[in-house]
Design a protein around this motif. Structure first.
Motif, PDB file in Angstrom:
ATOM      1  N   UNK A 115      -1.809  -1.992  15.719  1.00 21.69           N
ATOM      2  CA  UNK A 115      -2.343  -1.385  16.939  1.00 21.69           C
ATOM      3  C   UNK A 115      -3.649  -0.639  16.640  1.00 21.69           C
ATOM      4  N   UNK A 116      -3.727  -0.009  15.489  1.00 21.16           N
ATOM      5  CA  UNK A 116      -4.960   0.675  15.093  1.00 21.16           C
ATOM      6  C   UNK A 116      -6.125  -0.314  15.012  1.00 21.16           C
ATOM      7  N   UNK A 117      -5.847  -1.503  14.485  1.00 18.00           N
ATOM      8  CA  UNK A 117      -6.888  -2.527  14.364  1.00 18.00           C
ATOM      9  C   UNK A 117      -7.432  -2.900  15.738  1.00 18.00           C
ATOM     10  N   UNK A 118      -6.539  -3.122  16.699  1.00 18.56           N
ATOM     11  CA  UNK A 118      -6.990  -3.485  18.046  1.00 18.56           C
ATOM     12  C   UNK A 118      -7.740  -2.341  18.713  1.00 18.56           C
ATOM     13  N   UNK A 119      -7.319  -1.119  18.428  1.00 17.47           N
ATOM     14  CA  UNK A 119      -8.012   0.028  19.018  1.00 17.47           C
ATOM     15  C   UNK A 119      -9.432   0.144  18.470  1.00 17.47           C
ATOM     16  N   UNK A 120      -9.585  -0.104  17.182  1.00 16.90           N
ATOM     17  CA  UNK A 120     -10.921  -0.059  16.583  1.00 16.90           C
ATOM     18  C   UNK A 120     -11.828  -1.142  17.162  1.00 16.90           C
ATOM     19  N   UNK A 121     -11.213  -2.242  17.593  1.00 12.61           N
ATOM     20  CA  UNK A 121     -11.985  -3.346  18.177  1.00 12.61           C
ATOM     21  C   UNK A 121     -12.174  -3.171  19.682  1.00 12.61           C
ATOM     22  N   UNK A 122     -11.781  -2.015  20.211  1.00 11.71           N
ATOM     23  CA  UNK A 122     -11.882  -1.721  21.657  1.00 11.71           C
ATOM     24  C   UNK A 122     -11.143  -2.762  22.495  1.00 11.71           C
ATOM     25  N   UNK A 123     -10.025  -3.244  21.959  1.00 12.57           N
ATOM     26  CA  UNK A 123      -9.254  -4.281  22.650  1.00 12.57           C
ATOM     27  C   UNK A 123      -8.125  -3.719  23.507  1.00 12.57           C
ATOM     28  N   UNK A 124      -7.934  -2.395  23.478  1.00 12.17           N
ATOM     29  CA  UNK A 124      -6.858  -1.777  24.245  1.00 12.17           C
ATOM     30  C   UNK A 124      -7.398  -1.135  25.522  1.00 12.17           C
ATOM     31  N   UNK A 125      -6.621  -1.207  26.586  1.00 13.98           N
ATOM     32  CA  UNK A 125      -7.005  -0.563  27.838  1.00 13.98           C
ATOM     33  C   UNK A 125      -6.872   0.947  27.662  1.00 13.98           C
ATOM     34  N   UNK A 126      -7.947   1.644  27.898  1.00 13.82           N
ATOM     35  CA  UNK A 126      -8.002   3.081  27.636  1.00 13.82           C
ATOM     36  C   UNK A 126      -6.890   3.837  28.365  1.00 13.82           C
ATOM     37  N   UNK A 127      -6.237   4.722  27.628  1.00  9.79           N
ATOM     38  CA  UNK A 127      -5.217   5.572  28.205  1.00  9.79           C
ATOM     39  C   UNK A 127      -3.831   4.973  28.278  1.00  9.79           C
ATOM     40  N   UNK A 128      -3.644   3.746  27.754  1.00  5.68           N
ATOM     41  CA  UNK A 128      -2.329   3.107  27.860  1.00  5.68           C
ATOM     42  C   UNK A 128      -1.545   3.122  26.551  1.00  5.68           C
ATOM     43  N   UNK A 129      -2.192   3.421  25.436  1.00  9.30           N
ATOM     44  CA  UNK A 129      -1.468   3.390  24.161  1.00  9.30           C
ATOM     45  C   UNK A 129      -0.492   4.561  24.071  1.00  9.30           C
ATOM     46  N   UNK A 130       0.704   4.265  23.568  1.00  7.48           N
ATOM     47  CA  UNK A 130       1.706   5.302  23.379  1.00  7.48           C
ATOM     48  C   UNK A 130       2.702   4.859  22.306  1.00  7.48           C
ATOM     49  N   UNK A 131       3.408   5.836  21.742  1.00  8.04           N
ATOM     50  CA  UNK A 131       4.478   5.564  20.796  1.00  8.04           C
ATOM     51  C   UNK A 131       5.771   5.409  21.587  1.00  8.04           C
ATOM     52  N   UNK A 132       6.346   4.217  21.557  1.00  5.64           N
ATOM     53  CA  UNK A 132       7.483   3.894  22.410  1.00  5.64           C
ATOM     54  C   UNK A 132       8.826   4.150  21.733  1.00  5.64           C
ATOM     55  N   UNK A 133       8.971   3.683  20.487  1.00  2.00           N
ATOM     56  CA  UNK A 133      10.270   3.707  19.828  1.00  2.00           C
ATOM     57  C   UNK A 133      10.146   4.056  18.345  1.00  2.00           C
ATOM     58  N   UNK A 134      11.278   4.457  17.770  1.00  2.00           N
ATOM     59  CA  UNK A 134      11.364   4.620  16.324  1.00  2.00           C
ATOM     60  C   UNK A 134      12.552   3.801  15.826  1.00  2.00           C
ATOM     61  N   UNK A 135      12.375   3.179  14.655  1.00  2.00           N
ATOM     62  CA  UNK A 135      13.416   2.370  14.047  1.00  2.00           C
ATOM     63  C   UNK A 135      13.666   2.881  12.631  1.00  2.00           C
ATOM     64  N   UNK A 136      14.564   2.248  11.914  1.00  3.01           N
ATOM     65  CA  UNK A 136      14.847   2.608  10.530  1.00  3.01           C
ATOM     66  C   UNK A 136      14.816   1.357   9.661  1.00  3.01           C
ATOM     67  N   UNK A 137      14.298   1.485   8.435  1.00  2.00           N
ATOM     68  CA  UNK A 137      14.405   0.415   7.458  1.00  2.00           C
ATOM     69  C   UNK A 137      15.730   0.608   6.730  1.00  2.00           C
ATOM     70  N   UNK A 138      16.526  -0.452   6.714  1.00  2.00           N
ATOM     71  CA  UNK A 138      17.870  -0.332   6.141  1.00  2.00           C
ATOM     72  C   UNK A 138      18.092  -1.360   5.031  1.00  2.00           C
ATOM     73  N   UNK A 139      19.024  -1.041   4.175  1.00  2.00           N
ATOM     74  CA  UNK A 139      19.480  -1.946   3.127  1.00  2.00           C
ATOM     75  C   UNK A 139      20.760  -2.600   3.633  1.00  2.00           C
TER      76      UNK A 139
END
Length: 287
Positions: A115-139
């Motif tokens: 997402x950072x890459x797309x933001x640097x390329x101005x590919x995101x609609x301004x004001x719409x980016x947000x953190x939606x969810x959190x997950x866990x890496x599991x064994x």
């Protein structure tokens, strides 16, 4: 004179009788027709105009497959004119497709990097980016857990001794990148382990999950949500100290053909109803 008066009176009576016998132009309504007149175009019985059909394209991390499919099915009743068409793959692959011009209205990534890459390329609609969810890496381990693996600490020792076969994501896949951070935490050399034949790879988290489910490996590193969806046993979960937080950002693309409908769907993903669906498989909503 008397005859003229009589003739005039007779004529007057004839005209009066004719007038009484004629029907008015606006006759009373017939039974069953209703008492109120209606104006064309304003009848209350006419259906409300429906919105034009719209299709929005959602690119989502493979780990969201089952959950997002369920939400999309429910959303049909919320916005019947909107068709949500998902594409699932690793976030790295989806990023490449977007950069190459694939039609995408909403991007749901399994890591901030893409997402950072797309933001640097101005590919995101301004004001719409947000953190939606959190997950866990599991064994996670296959049924039976033949190697008796119980923790990341134990896994690190087995990897160093060559006594285990571990499935992980490729380096361009978020789950693979989180795994590499865990290797760094335990000071494990990925190149040396790959050369020793103790690692196998998957191009997305679903491929890694399949290897564990089919017991072609002794264990694997996948998201907790994928382990839950595949009914796999999780023996340990990575901490934020080991690999950082596993955050799923979301954003509408700047070149979306239907930004309003896409933003409405993103808003819907943040409702309590969707939060309950996310939580059921192990996601932690951040809204």
């Amino acid at each position: 004179m008397k005859k003229l008066f009589t003739l005039t009176l007779a004529l007057a009576m004839t005209l009066s009788l004719a007038a009484c016998g004629s029907k008015p132009q606006n006759s009373p309504a017939q039974p069953g027709a209703g008492s109120a007149s209606s104006t064309p175009g304003t009848s209350a019985s006419q259906p409300e105009p429906t919105a034009d059909p719209v299709e929005i394209f959602v690119f989502a991390a493979a780990s969201m497959t089952e959950t997002l499919n369920e939400i999309i099915e429910v959303y049909k009743t919320e916005a019947p004119n909107v068709t949500v068409t998902p594409t699932y793959d690793s976030s790295g692959t989806l990023l490449t497709q977007i950069q190459e011009g694939a039609e995408c209205d909403l991007f749901l990534s399994a890591a901030q990097k893409q997402m950072n890459t797309l933001e640097k390329e101005s590919a995101l609609l301004e004001g719409t980016r947000l953190d939606l969810l959190e997950n866990k890496v599991t064994l996670a381990v296959p049924e039976g857990n033949s190697k008796g693996i119980e923790s990341f600490d134990q896994l690190a020792g087995l990897l160093k001794s060559g006594g285990v076969l571990l499935a992980m994501g490729n380096s361009d896949v978020p789950v693979g990148q989180y795994t590499q951070k865990i290797f760094d935490y335990y000071q494990l050399d990925e190149g040396a382990m790959a050369a020793a034949g103790v690692l196998t790879y998957g191009s997305n988290v679903k491929e890694v999950t399949t290897q564990i489910s089919e017991a072609t490996v002794d264990c694997g590193l996948i998201y907790g949500t994928d382990a839950a969806s595949a009914n796999l046993t999780v023996v340990d979960s990575a901490t934020a100290e080991m690999c950082g937080q596993v955050i799923y950002p979301a954003a509408v693309l700047a070149d979306s053909k239907h930004p309003d409908e896409t933003k409405a769907f993103l808003d819907y993903l943040q409702t309590d109803a969707c939060g309950q669906i996310f939580e059921r498989v192990g996601f932690s909503p951040l809204f």
